[in-house]
Design a protein around this motif. Structure first.
Motif, PDB file in Angstrom:
ATOM      1  N   GLY A   1       0.783  -1.228   0.000  1.00 11.84           N
ATOM      2  CA  GLY A   1       0.000   0.000   0.000  1.00 11.84           C
ATOM      3  C   GLY A   1       0.814   1.276   0.000  1.00 11.84           C
ATOM      4  N   ALA A   2       2.143   1.160  -0.042  1.00 17.06           N
ATOM      5  CA  ALA A   2       3.003   2.350  -0.022  1.00 17.06           C
ATOM      6  C   ALA A   2       2.824   3.150  -1.303  1.00 17.06           C
ATOM      7  N   PRO A   3       3.074   4.464  -1.248  1.00 13.20           N
ATOM      8  CA  PRO A   3       3.022   5.266  -2.473  1.00 13.20           C
ATOM      9  C   PRO A   3       3.948   4.659  -3.529  1.00 13.20           C
ATOM     10  N   ARG A   4       3.596   4.860  -4.805  1.00 15.49           N
ATOM     11  CA  ARG A   4       4.400   4.256  -5.857  1.00 15.49           C
ATOM     12  C   ARG A   4       4.437   5.135  -7.093  1.00 15.49           C
ATOM     13  N   THR A   5       5.553   5.043  -7.781  1.00 11.26           N
ATOM     14  CA  THR A   5       5.700   5.775  -9.029  1.00 11.26           C
ATOM     15  C   THR A   5       4.798   5.179 -10.098  1.00 11.26           C
ATOM     16  N   LEU A   6       4.632   3.855 -10.049  1.00 10.10           N
ATOM     17  CA  LEU A   6       3.821   3.194 -11.063  1.00 10.10           C
ATOM     18  C   LEU A   6       3.321   1.852 -10.546  1.00 10.10           C
ATOM     19  N   ASP A   7       2.069   1.595 -10.827  1.00  6.42           N
ATOM     20  CA  ASP A   7       1.445   0.313 -10.515  1.00  6.42           C
ATOM     21  C   ASP A   7       0.746  -0.159 -11.791  1.00  6.42           C
ATOM     22  N   VAL A   8       1.061  -1.362 -12.246  1.00  8.00           N
ATOM     23  CA  VAL A   8       0.425  -1.934 -13.427  1.00  8.00           C
ATOM     24  C   VAL A   8      -0.202  -3.259 -13.001  1.00  8.00           C
ATOM     25  N   ASP A   9      -1.528  -3.297 -13.008  1.00 14.43           N
ATOM     26  CA  ASP A   9      -2.250  -4.511 -12.612  1.00 14.43           C
ATOM     27  C   ASP A   9      -2.939  -5.131 -13.811  1.00 14.43           C
ATOM     28  N   LEU A  10      -2.824  -6.428 -13.926  1.00 11.68           N
ATOM     29  CA  LEU A  10      -3.531  -7.189 -14.947  1.00 11.68           C
ATOM     30  C   LEU A  10      -4.906  -7.530 -14.373  1.00 11.68           C
ATOM     31  N   ILE A  11      -5.954  -6.960 -14.972  1.00 14.53           N
ATOM     32  CA  ILE A  11      -7.314  -7.129 -14.463  1.00 14.53           C
ATOM     33  C   ILE A  11      -7.977  -8.353 -15.089  1.00 14.53           C
ATOM     34  N   THR A  12      -7.924  -8.443 -16.422  1.00 12.96           N
ATOM     35  CA  THR A  12      -8.488  -9.602 -17.118  1.00 12.96           C
ATOM     36  C   THR A  12      -7.506 -10.082 -18.183  1.00 12.96           C
ATOM     37  N   TYR A  13      -7.658 -11.336 -18.539  1.00 13.77           N
ATOM     38  CA  TYR A  13      -6.881 -11.958 -19.609  1.00 13.77           C
ATOM     39  C   TYR A  13      -7.875 -12.789 -20.409  1.00 13.77           C
ATOM     40  N   GLY A  14      -8.479 -12.138 -21.418  1.00 10.32           N
ATOM     41  CA  GLY A  14      -9.578 -12.788 -22.126  1.00 10.32           C
ATOM     42  C   GLY A  14     -10.684 -13.080 -21.128  1.00 10.32           C
ATOM     43  N   LYS A  15     -11.273 -14.248 -21.243  1.00  3.57           N
ATOM     44  CA  LYS A  15     -12.314 -14.657 -20.296  1.00  3.57           C
ATOM     45  C   LYS A  15     -11.770 -15.670 -19.293  1.00  3.57           C
ATOM     46  N   LYS A  16     -10.462 -15.818 -19.271  1.00  7.37           N
ATOM     47  CA  LYS A  16      -9.846 -16.833 -18.419  1.00  7.37           C
ATOM     48  C   LYS A  16      -9.959 -16.500 -16.932  1.00  7.37           C
ATOM     49  N   THR A  17     -10.043 -17.540 -16.149  1.00  9.72           N
ATOM     50  CA  THR A  17      -9.944 -17.454 -14.701  1.00  9.72           C
ATOM     51  C   THR A  17      -8.667 -18.199 -14.315  1.00  9.72           C
ATOM     52  N   ILE A  18      -7.793 -17.526 -13.576  1.00 10.04           N
ATOM     53  CA  ILE A  18      -6.498 -18.093 -13.217  1.00 10.04           C
ATOM     54  C   ILE A  18      -6.264 -17.873 -11.730  1.00 10.04           C
ATOM     55  N   GLU A  19      -5.846 -18.915 -11.042  1.00 10.59           N
ATOM     56  CA  GLU A  19      -5.443 -18.787  -9.638  1.00 10.59           C
ATOM     57  C   GLU A  19      -4.134 -19.515  -9.444  1.00 10.59           C
ATOM     58  N   SER A  20      -3.101 -18.744  -9.106  1.00 13.10           N
ATOM     59  CA  SER A  20      -1.792 -19.320  -8.801  1.00 13.10           C
ATOM     60  C   SER A  20      -1.192 -18.521  -7.650  1.00 13.10           C
TER      61      SER A  20
END
Length: 185
Positions: free
Chosen positions: A111-130
């Protein structure tokens, strides 16, 4: 929808000659340190320069209040990118982390301040848990700073497993989220 019109669209791998599916992905970008606008534009440019990634659309810029960080955290600038890719989800995540690192992102305090955060929200319609990744992003459905800009570029979008983005945004509201008169390319 966050899938190409035909899920059977394929692209040839120039190294192996194998065929790879094209996936439509949603990426959420945020910055609350340094030149926030330049950080976001630089990240867009870096992602556009990534082989096998085509940035299709960039949302308007939103300013949002930080969630769960230290009290001294300043507001974020947030955008959402819609992109097509033939990269595997692991390679796309590696690229996202490399772009963050290139802009001085440090992963020291949650949660610390950051210069940049890039989050992958979706990847096609795939559901992935790792151990490294959960797709769709596990908190995207409750984050107006993801939902509002996403809705701007894809009004009929659906978050797999959660429903239409418009309905999700209606539930969480837009308090603390302001669209700026600023667009990045």
């Amino acid at each position: 929808m966050t899938e190409t019109p035909s899920p059977y669209v394929i692209d040839a791998d120039t190294l192996s000659g194998g065929l790879k599916p094209i996936r439509q992905v949603i990426l959420s970008l945020g910055s609350n340190l340094g030149d926030r606008e330049a950080n976001l534009q630089g990240a867009i440019d870096a992602l556009r320069d990534t082989p096998d990634v085509v940035v299709v659309d960039v949302s308007p810029v939103y300013e949002t209040q930080p969630i769960g960080g230290p009290e001294e955290s300043g507001p974020y600038l947030n955008i959402v990118l819609l992109a097509d890719t033939t990269l595997s989800v692991d390679l796309l995540l590696d690229r996202a982390h490399a772009v963050e690192q290139a802009f001085g992102r440090e992963r020291s305090v949650k949660g610390a301040p950051r210069t940049l955060d890039v989050d992958l929200i979706t990847y096609g319609k795939k559901t992935i848990e790792s151990d490294e990744l959960t797709i769709p992003h596990p908190r995207a459905h409750e984050r107006a700073f993801v939902l509002a800009p996403w809705l701007d570029i894809e009004p009929d979008a659906e978050l797999p497993g959660h429903g239409p983005v418009a309905e999700l945004l209606g539930k969480v509201g837009t308090d603390g989220v302001s669209k700026l008169d600023l667009e990045l390319q």
